[in-house]
Design an enzyme around this catalytic site. Structure first.
Site, PDB file in Angstrom:
ATOM      1  N   HIS A   1      23.152  23.980  17.121  1.00 48.08           N
ATOM      2  CA  HIS A   1      22.951  24.798  18.322  1.00 48.08           C
ATOM      3  C   HIS A   1      23.202  24.008  19.599  1.00 48.08           C
ATOM      4  O   HIS A   1      22.867  22.831  19.715  1.00 48.08           O
ATOM      5  CB  HIS A   1      21.535  25.381  18.337  1.00 48.08           C
ATOM      6  CG  HIS A   1      20.441  24.359  18.384  1.00 48.08           C
ATOM      7  ND1 HIS A   1      19.965  23.822  19.549  1.00 48.08           N
ATOM      8  CD2 HIS A   1      19.735  23.773  17.385  1.00 48.08           C
ATOM      9  CE1 HIS A   1      19.008  22.967  19.287  1.00 48.08           C
ATOM     10  NE2 HIS A   1      18.845  22.910  17.977  1.00 48.08           N
ATOM     11  N   ASN A   2      23.847  24.683  20.538  1.00 47.37           N
ATOM     12  CA  ASN A   2      24.146  24.160  21.874  1.00 47.37           C
ATOM     13  C   ASN A   2      25.148  23.003  21.893  1.00 47.37           C
ATOM     14  O   ASN A   2      25.307  22.338  22.912  1.00 47.37           O
ATOM     15  CB  ASN A   2      22.873  23.739  22.608  1.00 47.37           C
ATOM     16  CG  ASN A   2      21.975  24.906  22.912  1.00 47.37           C
ATOM     17  OD1 ASN A   2      20.972  25.095  22.225  1.00 47.37           O
ATOM     18  ND2 ASN A   2      22.334  25.720  23.890  1.00 47.37           N
TER      19      ASN A   2
END
Length: 331
Positions: A244-245
């Site tokens: 994520h991210n």
């Protein structure tokens, strides 16, 4: 079956022809396996000796590699044999599966979805609310596209792929079978009061640029509260994990079984070797190369090459390995 004579092939490749052959070429093949109806390629000097024993009638060969065509055989010299072979593979490529119906009767397409011109939606496909498909998108059987997603024109999504809510795919992308886009990021914290791990909600999405290809079984997690981003032209192999991210620049390459933890940043043109692992919040500069199996624990400057676990600059890693070999011999 497609077949070409030597002059027709050279017109496609625009190389320098040495020798000739009367044999028709019906496809490409490796040097060791080729028959008289095949064309092969020689991109490195270490393979040049195999040309003498190969049965291939034609070889695409890099300029500067020493080889002779031989009787009823030909060489086509080019600047880059790999790129020339890629062009020829497109010529010999068989047709993709034909989808006769624009929307198969067993597909579910929400009434709010916007479907572009020339799209093909196969059996068992689910298209959710407010989804937008650009022109000529192909969804092969059992693809799932959940609410508020967009897929750009000419993109191809192969069977079993799941694109979760609010994710965005660019133009001319290819997602191979069983890709997952927008799964929850891996976020948990221990709560002393409850004596258990608490799931951190992941409310962001995934944004994929144009011309991106993602291999089978790979997973791109959604951001915690913003976007996981893959830049234009990036190529992801099979069984790759992107946390994520994470943000990948343009034209990055990740080989099979490699993985990025959360919030990793890759500059343009970064290459990650197979089974390499990148720690969370690490930044890898543009043009850097991470060797296969490496474990990256800290930032890497642009243009650097690292090897080993933990990863260090390649020359340092080779010195360390040489010392270890000497110690083993002395023991």
């Amino acid at each position: 079956m497609k077949s070409f004579n030597i002059n027709e092939i050279n017109e496609i490749l625009n190389g320098i022809l040495e020798g000739t052959t009367t044999n028709l070429i019906t496809g490409p093949e490796q040097l060791e396996k080729a028959k008289s109806n095949h064309i092969t390629f020689i991109g490195s000097k270490k393979y040049a000796d195999l040309w003498e024993t190969s049965e291939a009638s034609v070889a695409i060969i890099n300029e500067g590699i020493v080889a002779e065509p031989g009787e009823n055989r030909a060489l086509i010299r080019v600047k880059n044999a790999d790129l020339a072979m890629a062009k020829l593979l497109e010529v010999f490529s068989p047709q993709s599966p034909v989808l006769e119906e624009e929307i198969h009767p067993t597909a579910h397409v929400d009434k709010t979805a916007k479907i572009g011109v020339g799209c093909k939606i196969s059996a068992g496909v689910y298209v959710g609310k407010n989804v937008v498909l650009g022109d000529h998108v192909i969804l092969y059987p059992n693809v799932t596209v959940l609410d508020d997603c967009t897929i750009g024109k000419n993109s191809i999504i192969w069977s079993g792929t799941v694109i979760r809510e609010r994710c965005h795919i660019g133009n001319d992308c290819i997602l191979q079978p069983n890709v997952t886009i927008g799964a929850d990021g891996f976020g948990y914290r221990f709560c002393p009061e409850k004596g258990m791990l608490i799931k951190i909600p992941q409310i962001g999405n995934v944004v994929i640029g144009n011309g991106v290809e993602i291999g089978s079984g790979s997973c791109i997690d959604r951001g915690k509260f913003s976007s996981t981003i893959l830049g234009d032209g990036t190529k992801i192999d099979n069984l790759v994990q992107i946390g994520h991210n994470s943000v990948l620049g343009k034209f990055c390459i990740m080989a099979g079984n490699s993985g990025l933890a959360g919030s990793v940043t890759l500059g343009d043109g970064v290459v990650i070797g197979g089974s390499a692992s990148i720690k969370d919040h690490v930044t890898i500069g543009a043009g850097a190369v991470v060797g296969a199996g490496a474990g990256v624990m800290s930032d890497i400057e642009s243009g650097k090459k690292v090897l080993g676990y933990p990863a260090v600059e390649s020359r340092e890693a080779l010195k360390q390995w040489a010392v270890l070999r000497r110690l083993v011999k002395q023991s």
